[in-house]
Design a protein around this motif. Sequence first.
Motif, PDB file in Angstrom:
ATOM      1  N   GLY A  32       0.961  -1.376   0.032  1.00  0.00           N
ATOM      2  CA  GLY A  32      -0.286  -0.054  -0.067  1.00  0.00           C
ATOM      3  C   GLY A  32       1.105   0.731   0.449  1.00  0.00           C
ATOM      4  O   GLY A  32       2.168   1.529  -0.781  1.00  0.00           O
ATOM      5  N   ASP A  33       0.547   2.208   0.692  1.00  0.00           N
ATOM      6  CA  ASP A  33       1.200   3.538   0.676  1.00  0.00           C
ATOM      7  C   ASP A  33       2.892   3.122   1.662  1.00  0.00           C
ATOM      8  O   ASP A  33       3.437   2.395   2.933  1.00  0.00           O
ATOM      9  N   MET A  34       3.835   4.021   0.333  1.00  0.00           N
ATOM     10  CA  MET A  34       5.337   3.757   1.461  1.00  0.00           C
ATOM     11  C   MET A  34       5.666   4.950   1.356  1.00  0.00           C
ATOM     12  O   MET A  34       4.988   5.928   1.327  1.00  0.00           O
ATOM     13  N   GLY A  35       6.731   4.748   2.651  1.00  0.00           N
ATOM     14  CA  GLY A  35       6.699   6.236   2.751  1.00  0.00           C
ATOM     15  C   GLY A  35       8.778   6.392   2.771  1.00  0.00           C
ATOM     16  O   GLY A  35       9.628   4.954   2.880  1.00  0.00           O
ATOM     17  N   TRP A  36       9.209   7.405   2.707  1.00  0.00           N
ATOM     18  CA  TRP A  36      10.140   7.865   3.287  1.00  0.00           C
ATOM     19  C   TRP A  36      10.641   8.429   4.617  1.00  0.00           C
ATOM     20  O   TRP A  36       9.795   9.832   5.025  1.00  0.00           O
ATOM     21  N   ASN A  96      10.119   2.693   4.428  1.00  0.00           N
ATOM     22  CA  ASN A  96       8.855   1.552   4.783  1.00  0.00           C
ATOM     23  C   ASN A  96       7.571   1.773   4.346  1.00  0.00           C
ATOM     24  O   ASN A  96       7.317   3.164   3.828  1.00  0.00           O
ATOM     25  N   GLY A  97       6.677   0.824   4.603  1.00  0.00           N
ATOM     26  CA  GLY A  97       5.318   0.935   4.617  1.00  0.00           C
ATOM     27  C   GLY A  97       4.620   1.910   5.674  1.00  0.00           C
ATOM     28  O   GLY A  97       5.115   2.833   6.371  1.00  0.00           O
ATOM     29  N   SER A 101       0.993  -1.338   8.186  1.00  0.00           N
ATOM     30  CA  SER A 101       1.841  -1.888   7.523  1.00  0.00           C
ATOM     31  C   SER A 101       3.543  -1.474   7.477  1.00  0.00           C
ATOM     32  O   SER A 101       3.922  -1.356   6.241  1.00  0.00           O
ATOM     33  N   VAL A 102       3.609  -0.769   8.123  1.00  0.00           N
ATOM     34  CA  VAL A 102       5.329  -0.943   8.595  1.00  0.00           C
ATOM     35  C   VAL A 102       5.676  -2.313   8.870  1.00  0.00           C
ATOM     36  O   VAL A 102       5.146  -3.277  10.160  1.00  0.00           O
ATOM     37  N   TYR A 103       6.530  -2.045   8.701  1.00  0.00           N
ATOM     38  CA  TYR A 103       7.105  -3.445   8.888  1.00  0.00           C
ATOM     39  C   TYR A 103       8.759  -3.544   9.126  1.00  0.00           C
ATOM     40  O   TYR A 103       9.288  -1.833   9.852  1.00  0.00           O
TER      41      TYR A 103
END
Length: 115
Positions: A32-36, A96-97, A101-103
């Motif tokens: 889904g959403d991904m982030g830096w 990460n997500g 959705s953080v892994y």
Amino acid sequence: QVQLVESGGGRVQPGGSLRLSCAASRSIFNIGDMGWYRQVPGKERELVARISRSGNTDYADSVKGRFTISRVNANNVVFLQMNGLNPDDTAIYYCNGVGGSVYTWGQGTQVTVSS
């Protein structure tokens, strides 16, 4: 689970540019959403840019207009183009997500902006 490997960091002078890459071990479309994110020693990790599955983006005020996040779902990669870097951007950068959705965090990539 997913493994995330960041790369592309380095040392640049103020005003310089870097392009960070994040390779995921499985489908980022499904994440889904991904982030830096970035983190400075002694401070909390902060989300600086995020991108939805369809490509909608959002940025922290501190990087808006200078950073651009993008993703290639087919290749499971996320990029962060950073322009106009200044010393306040010095940090370890992670991808990460976002939200639920953080892994497991990868090792990140160090960005140092210094003259």
